[in-house]
Design a protein around this motif. Sequence first.
Motif, PDB file in Angstrom:
ATOM      1  N   PRO A 177      84.165   6.201   8.026  1.00  0.00           N
ATOM      2  CA  PRO A 177      85.219   6.643   8.960  1.00  0.00           C
ATOM      3  C   PRO A 177      86.194   5.510   9.277  1.00  0.00           C
ATOM      4  CG  PRO A 177      83.171   6.257  10.136  1.00  0.00           C
ATOM      5  CD  PRO A 177      82.860   6.045   8.693  1.00  0.00           C
ATOM      6  N   THR A 178      87.283   5.428   8.529  1.00  0.00           N
ATOM      7  CA  THR A 178      88.290   4.405   8.764  1.00  0.00           C
ATOM      8  C   THR A 178      89.155   4.787   9.959  1.00  0.00           C
ATOM      9  OG1 THR A 178      89.839   5.501   7.251  1.00  0.00           O
ATOM     10  CG2 THR A 178      88.324   3.866   6.311  1.00  0.00           C
ATOM     11  N   ALA A 179      89.975   3.837  10.395  1.00  0.00           N
ATOM     12  CA  ALA A 179      90.850   4.078  11.541  1.00  0.00           C
ATOM     13  C   ALA A 179      91.862   5.169  11.229  1.00  0.00           C
ATOM     14  CB  ALA A 179      91.559   2.772  11.926  1.00  0.00           C
ATOM     15  N   ASN A 180      92.397   5.167  10.012  1.00  0.00           N
ATOM     16  CA  ASN A 180      93.373   6.197   9.652  1.00  0.00           C
ATOM     17  C   ASN A 180      92.727   7.589   9.617  1.00  0.00           C
ATOM     18  OD1 ASN A 180      95.410   4.281   9.361  1.00  0.00           O
ATOM     19  ND2 ASN A 180      94.938   3.922   7.196  1.00  0.00           N
ATOM     20  N   TRP A 181      91.482   7.657   9.118  1.00  0.00           N
ATOM     21  CA  TRP A 181      90.809   8.954   9.069  1.00  0.00           C
ATOM     22  C   TRP A 181      90.546   9.503  10.475  1.00  0.00           C
ATOM     23  CZ3 TRP A 181      86.146  10.866  10.780  1.00  0.00           C
ATOM     24  CH2 TRP A 181      85.743  12.104  10.273  1.00  0.00           C
ATOM     25  N   VAL A 182      90.092   8.642  11.375  1.00  0.00           N
ATOM     26  CA  VAL A 182      89.831   9.068  12.757  1.00  0.00           C
ATOM     27  C   VAL A 182      91.130   9.467  13.442  1.00  0.00           C
ATOM     28  CG1 VAL A 182      88.959   8.326  15.007  1.00  0.00           C
ATOM     29  CG2 VAL A 182      87.758   7.639  12.924  1.00  0.00           C
ATOM     30  N   ALA A 183      92.199   8.682  13.216  1.00  0.00           N
ATOM     31  CA  ALA A 183      93.487   9.000  13.840  1.00  0.00           C
ATOM     32  C   ALA A 183      94.006  10.348  13.364  1.00  0.00           C
ATOM     33  CB  ALA A 183      94.495   7.894  13.536  1.00  0.00           C
ATOM     34  N   GLN A 184      93.881  10.632  12.069  1.00  0.00           N
ATOM     35  CA  GLN A 184      94.346  11.915  11.549  1.00  0.00           C
ATOM     36  C   GLN A 184      93.512  13.067  12.119  1.00  0.00           C
ATOM     37  OE1 GLN A 184      97.125  12.434   9.622  1.00  0.00           O
ATOM     38  NE2 GLN A 184      96.671  14.593  10.085  1.00  0.00           N
ATOM     39  N   ALA A 185      92.201  12.855  12.261  1.00  0.00           N
ATOM     40  CA  ALA A 185      91.344  13.894  12.833  1.00  0.00           C
ATOM     41  C   ALA A 185      91.729  14.180  14.282  1.00  0.00           C
ATOM     42  CB  ALA A 185      89.882  13.473  12.745  1.00  0.00           C
ATOM     43  N   VAL A 186      92.106  13.137  15.013  1.00  0.00           N
ATOM     44  CA  VAL A 186      92.510  13.322  16.410  1.00  0.00           C
ATOM     45  C   VAL A 186      93.867  14.028  16.473  1.00  0.00           C
ATOM     46  CG1 VAL A 186      93.142  12.108  18.531  1.00  0.00           C
ATOM     47  CG2 VAL A 186      91.135  11.385  17.229  1.00  0.00           C
ATOM     48  N   LYS A 187      94.761  13.707  15.568  1.00  0.00           N
ATOM     49  CA  LYS A 187      96.060  14.403  15.536  1.00  0.00           C
ATOM     50  C   LYS A 187      95.860  15.895  15.292  1.00  0.00           C
ATOM     51  CE  LYS A 187      98.898  10.520  13.889  1.00  0.00           C
ATOM     52  NZ  LYS A 187      99.749  10.008  12.767  1.00  0.00           N
ATOM     53  N   ASN A 188      94.981  16.230  14.358  1.00  0.00           N
ATOM     54  CA  ASN A 188      94.698  17.647  14.100  1.00  0.00           C
ATOM     55  C   ASN A 188      94.106  18.316  15.345  1.00  0.00           C
ATOM     56  OD1 ASN A 188      95.555  17.147  11.484  1.00  0.00           O
ATOM     57  ND2 ASN A 188      93.470  16.867  10.688  1.00  0.00           N
ATOM     58  N   LEU A 189      93.273  17.572  16.070  1.00  0.00           N
ATOM     59  CA  LEU A 189      92.691  18.119  17.300  1.00  0.00           C
ATOM     60  C   LEU A 189      93.765  18.395  18.345  1.00  0.00           C
ATOM     61  CD1 LEU A 189      90.305  18.750  19.234  1.00  0.00           C
ATOM     62  CD2 LEU A 189      90.236  16.300  19.761  1.00  0.00           C
ATOM     63  N   VAL A 190      94.691  17.457  18.519  1.00  0.00           N
ATOM     64  CA  VAL A 190      95.761  17.634  19.514  1.00  0.00           C
ATOM     65  C   VAL A 190      96.614  18.845  19.169  1.00  0.00           C
ATOM     66  CG1 VAL A 190      97.858  16.585  20.442  1.00  0.00           C
ATOM     67  CG2 VAL A 190      95.790  15.204  20.182  1.00  0.00           C
ATOM     68  N   MET A 191      96.923  19.030  17.893  1.00  0.00           N
ATOM     69  CA  MET A 191      97.724  20.192  17.490  1.00  0.00           C
ATOM     70  C   MET A 191      96.965  21.501  17.748  1.00  0.00           C
ATOM     71  SD  MET A 191      99.780  19.002  14.044  1.00  0.00           S
ATOM     72  CE  MET A 191      98.292  18.535  13.146  1.00  0.00           C
ATOM     73  N   ASP A 192      95.663  21.508  17.479  1.00  0.00           N
ATOM     74  CA  ASP A 192      94.864  22.711  17.736  1.00  0.00           C
ATOM     75  C   ASP A 192      94.823  23.031  19.225  1.00  0.00           C
ATOM     76  OD1 ASP A 192      94.398  22.929  15.051  1.00  0.00           O
ATOM     77  OD2 ASP A 192      92.400  21.997  15.119  1.00  0.00           O
ATOM     78  N   LEU A 193      94.711  21.993  20.057  1.00  0.00           N
ATOM     79  CA  LEU A 193      94.668  22.218  21.504  1.00  0.00           C
ATOM     80  C   LEU A 193      95.995  22.751  22.023  1.00  0.00           C
ATOM     81  CD1 LEU A 193      92.710  19.027  22.663  1.00  0.00           C
ATOM     82  CD2 LEU A 193      91.825  21.360  22.446  1.00  0.00           C
ATOM     83  N   GLU A 194      97.093  22.226  21.473  1.00  0.00           N
ATOM     84  CA  GLU A 194      98.409  22.711  21.899  1.00  0.00           C
ATOM     85  C   GLU A 194      98.624  24.161  21.475  1.00  0.00           C
ATOM     86  OE1 GLU A 194     101.166  19.980  20.268  1.00  0.00           O
ATOM     87  OE2 GLU A 194     100.784  18.397  21.762  1.00  0.00           O
ATOM     88  N   ASP A 195      98.192  24.503  20.276  1.00  0.00           N
ATOM     89  CA  ASP A 195      98.327  25.890  19.812  1.00  0.00           C
ATOM     90  C   ASP A 195      97.478  26.848  20.652  1.00  0.00           C
ATOM     91  OD1 ASP A 195     100.014  24.952  17.868  1.00  0.00           O
ATOM     92  OD2 ASP A 195      98.471  24.889  16.300  1.00  0.00           O
ATOM     93  N   ALA A 196      96.302  26.360  21.105  1.00  0.00           N
ATOM     94  CA  ALA A 196      95.424  27.209  21.909  1.00  0.00           C
ATOM     95  C   ALA A 196      95.829  27.243  23.379  1.00  0.00           C
ATOM     96  CB  ALA A 196      93.983  26.722  21.790  1.00  0.00           C
TER      97      ALA A 196
END
Length: 284
Positions: A182-201
């Motif tokens: 789990p690199t920093a870029n991978w974790v950051a991208q996973a968190v970005k996807n989470l933020v977008m999902d939360l905004e859509d919901a």
Amino acid sequence: MMIGCASPSGLSDRHERFRDRAFLAALLAPLPRDVLRRLRLLIRPDTVVRWHRDLVKRRHARACAPKRRGRPPTIRSIRALVLRLVRENPSWGYRRVHGELTTLGITIAPSTVWEILQQEGVDPAADRASTTWADFLRSQAEALLACDFIETVTLGGRRQYILAVIEHATRRIRVLGAIAHPTANWVAQAVKNLVMDLEDAGCRLRSLIRDRDGKFPELMDEILAEAGIQTVLTGIRMPRMNAIMERWVQSCRHELLARYLLWNERHLQYALREYEPLRGYPMY
């Protein structure tokens, strides 16, 4: 005359004996000599005199005894009012409660208020006014997220790290991914996807709880801050501060990771997708 026998009224032997002795002591002086001669067969005159002396002592003790000992009991309505004031105002101590009662025209000593609180097991004001971590989690559940890494090993001997997030209010689980490194870029991208999902919901979350694992990069906190979500770090070696997430981690290990043979990373991701909706809500 039978000395010490129970009376028909149901008095005890001790009370009956006292009554007999008092009767004999009262009749000692006016009794005729022939009766006194008969009584010598039962008791001695010194015994009757001693009985009479004891009788006088008891009467004197009862006459001098106070009619009321100690404070009168507190009225039940006042006790209920004291407990209600403390329950509705957790920051009030017993002196503040006493002051409010005085304002209402109720005369009561401060020590009585303190005694009522002690008898009911009410903690001091300093302990009642403080906010515990559990109280904070309950009051902020609607706006809390929690995340953690889960470590496992596949049949190929390769170590995998699973990143998951749980919503405190609904206990909904979101598995963000599984990867060997789990690199920093991978974790950051996973968190970005989470933020977008939360905004859509339409979820309005303000805080995310996580531990101090080095796999969480600073970029992750920056992404969350831009979305209006503050990162809350748990204490060192204090998993109970993230108890809800840790409880799901325990369930995932027991029901999935320790029960099924996972061949590789792809197989692990498939198993997590199948398991995620099954345990999206609390088991307890």
